[in-house]
Design an enzyme around this catalytic site. Sequence first.
Site, PDB file in Angstrom:
ATOM      1  N   ALA A  15       0.892  -1.128   0.077  1.00  0.00           N
ATOM      2  CA  ALA A  15       0.079  -0.129  -0.057  1.00  0.00           C
ATOM      3  C   ALA A  15       0.736   1.314  -0.077  1.00  0.00           C
ATOM      4  O   ALA A  15       2.138   1.224   0.105  1.00  0.00           O
ATOM      5  CB  ALA A  15      -0.972   0.039   1.196  1.00  0.00           C
ATOM      6  N   MET A  16       0.242   2.282  -0.271  1.00  0.00           N
ATOM      7  CA  MET A  16       1.133   3.528  -0.141  1.00  0.00           C
ATOM      8  C   MET A  16       0.490   4.778   0.307  1.00  0.00           C
ATOM      9  O   MET A  16      -0.908   5.026  -0.094  1.00  0.00           O
ATOM     10  CB  MET A  16       1.383   4.052  -1.776  1.00  0.00           C
ATOM     11  CG  MET A  16       2.105   5.411  -1.981  1.00  0.00           C
ATOM     12  SD  MET A  16       3.774   5.400  -1.117  1.00  0.00           S
ATOM     13  CE  MET A  16       3.717   7.255  -0.558  1.00  0.00           C
ATOM     14  N   GLU A  17       0.927   5.557   1.079  1.00  0.00           N
ATOM     15  CA  GLU A  17       0.433   6.334   2.267  1.00  0.00           C
ATOM     16  C   GLU A  17       0.086   7.677   1.758  1.00  0.00           C
ATOM     17  O   GLU A  17      -0.163   8.817   2.455  1.00  0.00           O
ATOM     18  CB  GLU A  17       1.230   6.486   3.451  1.00  0.00           C
ATOM     19  CG  GLU A  17       2.419   7.369   3.275  1.00  0.00           C
ATOM     20  CD  GLU A  17       3.848   6.431   3.101  1.00  0.00           C
ATOM     21  OE1 GLU A  17       3.577   5.225   2.672  1.00  0.00           O
ATOM     22  OE2 GLU A  17       4.851   6.805   3.233  1.00  0.00           O
ATOM     23  N   ASN A  18      -0.255   7.945   0.381  1.00  0.00           N
ATOM     24  CA  ASN A  18      -0.555   9.276  -0.060  1.00  0.00           C
ATOM     25  C   ASN A  18      -1.517   9.904   0.665  1.00  0.00           C
ATOM     26  O   ASN A  18      -2.351   9.388   1.169  1.00  0.00           O
ATOM     27  CB  ASN A  18      -1.056   9.096  -1.660  1.00  0.00           C
ATOM     28  CG  ASN A  18      -0.424   8.234  -2.499  1.00  0.00           C
ATOM     29  OD1 ASN A  18       0.721   8.350  -2.840  1.00  0.00           O
ATOM     30  ND2 ASN A  18      -1.194   7.234  -2.774  1.00  0.00           N
ATOM     31  N   GLU A  32      -0.746   2.457   7.146  1.00  0.00           N
ATOM     32  CA  GLU A  32      -1.005   3.640   6.089  1.00  0.00           C
ATOM     33  C   GLU A  32      -1.430   5.081   6.846  1.00  0.00           C
ATOM     34  O   GLU A  32      -0.905   6.040   6.693  1.00  0.00           O
ATOM     35  CB  GLU A  32      -1.787   3.258   4.861  1.00  0.00           C
ATOM     36  CG  GLU A  32      -1.062   2.094   4.126  1.00  0.00           C
ATOM     37  CD  GLU A  32       0.434   2.024   3.836  1.00  0.00           C
ATOM     38  OE1 GLU A  32       0.972   3.319   3.566  1.00  0.00           O
ATOM     39  OE2 GLU A  32       1.008   1.266   4.037  1.00  0.00           O
ATOM     40  N   GLU A  65       9.216   4.016   8.298  1.00  0.00           N
ATOM     41  CA  GLU A  65       8.708   2.846   8.237  1.00  0.00           C
ATOM     42  C   GLU A  65       8.397   1.978   9.592  1.00  0.00           C
ATOM     43  O   GLU A  65       7.772   1.396   9.861  1.00  0.00           O
ATOM     44  CB  GLU A  65       9.239   1.796   7.220  1.00  0.00           C
ATOM     45  CG  GLU A  65       9.115   2.418   5.833  1.00  0.00           C
ATOM     46  CD  GLU A  65       7.462   2.837   5.543  1.00  0.00           C
ATOM     47  OE1 GLU A  65       6.727   2.232   6.033  1.00  0.00           O
ATOM     48  OE2 GLU A  65       7.413   3.748   4.348  1.00  0.00           O
TER      49      GLU A  65
HETATM   50 ZN    ZN Z   1       4.966   2.501   5.277  1.00  0.00          ZN
END
Ligand code: ZN
Length: 1038
Positions: A446-449, A482, A504
Amino acid sequence: MFCLRSWLSILLLINAAPVYVALFIAGTFALRKPCVYCSILLCVLIFTILDFSGDWFEARWQPTVETVSETLSSLVSGNATIRDAALETASAAVSVINGTSGALASAAVEGVRRRIGGGNASLGTTWSAFEWLRGVTDKVSLRIPCVDVTLRFQLVKIMADRDVLSGDVKPSNYAISLFDLQAGEPWTYQGKCSIDLEVKNSTKSITLNTHELKIHSVEVFSEAGKTASSVKASKTEYDTKNQRCTFSFDQPLPESPKAVLTIAFEGTMNNHMAGFYRSAYKPTVEASKGVAKDGESHYMFSTQFESSDARRAFPCFDEPNLKATFDFEIEIPDDLVALSNMPESETKKSKDGHKVVSFERTPLMSTYLLAWAFGDFEYIEEFTRRKYNGKNLPVRVYTTRGLKEQGRLALESAHQVVDYFSEIFRIDYPLPKIDLLAVHSFSHGAMENWGLITYRTTAVLFDEYASDQKYRNRVVYVVAHELAHQWFGNLVTMDWWNELWLNEGFATWVGWYAVDHLHPDWDVWGQFVTEGMQMAFQLDSLRTSHPIEVPVRNALEVDQIFDHISYLKGSSVIRMLASYLGTDTFLQGVSDYLKAHTYGNATTNDLWSALSKASGQDVATFMDPWIKKIGFPVVTIAEEPGQISVKQTRFLSSGDVKPEEDETVWWIPLNIKTGPDATDAQRNPLTTKEDTYCDIDTSFYKPNANQTGFYRTNLPPQRLIELSKSLDKLSVQDKIGLVGDAKSMAVSGLGTTAAVLSFMEGFASETNYLVWSEVLSSLGIARQIFASDPQVAEGLRNFTLKLVTAATDKVGWEFSQQDDYLTGQSRALLLSTAGLMGHEGVVKEAQRRFQAFVDGDKKAIHPSLRSAVFKISVKNGGEAAYRAVQKEYFTTEAVDGKEITLHSMGQVQSPDLAKDYLTFGFSGKVAIQDIHSVGVSLANNSKVRDTLWEYLKENWPMLREMLGGNMVVLERAMRMCLMHFASFEVLEDVENFFKDKDTTGYDRGLAVATDTIRSNAQYKERDLELVREWLSAHGYMK
Ligand SMILES: [Zn+2]
């Protein structure tokens, strides 16, 4: 203030060679009025950069922190502030001089060398080094008094280590407009990007980042004083290797607080899961008319910018500390939905059947956090229970049409977690909305935009009736992870990529912390110890590991450190720290840190300062070795009546640590559980190489209570046997820790496999899933390593089968309403293990259910048992079962169906079927993001492991081409496929094979794999006969 003459006195006092003294005097003269930092750097330069040889230059004295401290104390006695500052400064300098600050320092020096454009120093290059350093220190706002000495010094050092864009111009806002998107080959789009800049130094060129973009035109409009002017770039030069582009102007751009750089460009919506990219999917319901199609495939579009792919979508200054605000608009077909970080601000009609959707301006943020997406989307919505600026925030899960209901679990978790984090961080979630989007092709999890978080489908979608329950745990965790970044990472961002771990590691720890809050019955800390920590240990016990904080010279190097060290070792040391300080104190410090750096960038040191303030302890001192040094310690314990002596040494799985690799003294919270109820925990940390702890009740004790410390323990063999008799006094985390430690002692040769097997025999009546999970994965590693000896392999199979039989028969096949999450997981694990080890009853029942399933009764297999049943059936059912699972791969509607079938097919028992499976895997029918599952499932199967390696070699060019579009994918696949081997022949073969190949982008993964193979092979040679003897003596072998 710190007098320069003191430095000179030190040099004289320590008997430095006359040349050094002369150089120092010359240097201070050249620098005119150097500040204390320049003078330190001068010393460092003289001692480390200049590669002298010969008597005149021989260091006569090896300084240590202690001796320098003594000297300094005598020099400045009587003034505590100055003394402390001086000591700090001196230890920083000494550690660099001695080369003990390792990679960071030497890379910094290397950075200086490159900057001055030469290797060996001559007076000329030394002079330019001074010039350059003066420039750097000029730019750094030096803050006196001396309390900030160490910090500033490091700032200078780190800057030397970065290859960054020039500071002549600084962006403050981007206005991005995308239009004319081609819904088919060549998938191009047109863009206009206007960047508000401050021109800090007059310049004739501007360099920024672009990658795979075509620049059409460039113009700068600037206001300097009363005159406004507009100039077009006369030349555009691409630096493909460094992903940069330079625009040159005939006239210098004047210094100006307000200039606008406008770039017209063309980009591609690629299929590499990086930048602005397309994802193919098959719709489950009728799609909207405007959706892009290509045969059966429909497409959705989204972005993935971390770490350095924003430049693949629009021209930008793509560095995390060049924060700016963003206005974004995009032209899309009328009936599709566009999303971005912020809420939509307006929609205008454009050309036929199209609209332009614009979004509100974002807050100040890094380029890698910008995001947009469009497609045939639908959503479900909830609201936070807390109020933000007087309103409950909308939280939505978006999917392509037909899937939204599977977003319920994520939605339900997300709105609670947003509230929870707002409370524990004591800062309200700062944006007006939060969207979660399921993306069909996704390279990571996943990506935390900020405000628009993107997920691979299996990390966000969950079907109450059709999904394997283990995905419930995954979805809740990834959602929380996220969301944690929305504060930690987005609101406050690491200053540079070398501190990625902080982002992270923290999000991983606090992600689990939130899951624990929502689901206390899942025992997530037990799960963390068996999954997270063991994985981190495994990687960090290799010579090829790296310190948590690594030098990252340019953003292109960062992809390979999105690894278990950053995430899992990072979160393990955070957990160790939080548990030592107390979670409330720890979170107070985190909150202070976030508040102090809101909308800005910060460093690890900033966090340590905030935590030190909150706790009254010197956090940096005890955390530094954990962050800056490679590896971790094993604590070896020897018993005497009423006390134990302990000794720390660096742990390597190869067991051959050399004295020069074992110089770190870690701060170790020993936390010894002892006493009749196992409740007393000795908290005194170990801060020396060796020590003795008194008042230990040697009838029962367990170091590293609840496994909160990131170290292994080597217990006397008799103690392990004693502990296996008092398992009831141990927590789940303790048991997992003991098994993991004992196993790795065996691998390294500090213990034996025989001791581990004896210890494991005590677990037959265990009921906890997480303990089983650790026991069985440790046994799995032993089976994998000794697989090449058929007799021993058979003995280990018998051992495993006997160990799990009672528990398997007890847990049975049927799920009941009362079963909790962990019981269900136990059932799946035990049935799968027993069946694969040849438990006749289980195999028969699995095959019966499988047949019924294949014949159309989809209810014959509980969703959480699909993996077990498919694996057992493929293993025992030959080609027919393999084909049936392959068919299921194509027809499954379950969101996790593809992952489960891919892992199951790897159970094939013949090289022919393994080849067939590999051909299928690379035929284009398996999504790129999932191909590693094909390889890993075969690598886990000793029957066909060699076939996998042969295939990889024979088909290398095709494989390289197919996976290499995104290095993350290639690196992961190679590492995970190769690290299961355990022979010196394969090791040599692998090394030879890659010798003449360009391994840029996956070299770290390859090094991890070869190092693991080496340690596996050594382990096999050392223990094979011992294991044979033990198995035979205990009746597991004929
Ligand atoms: Zn992360």
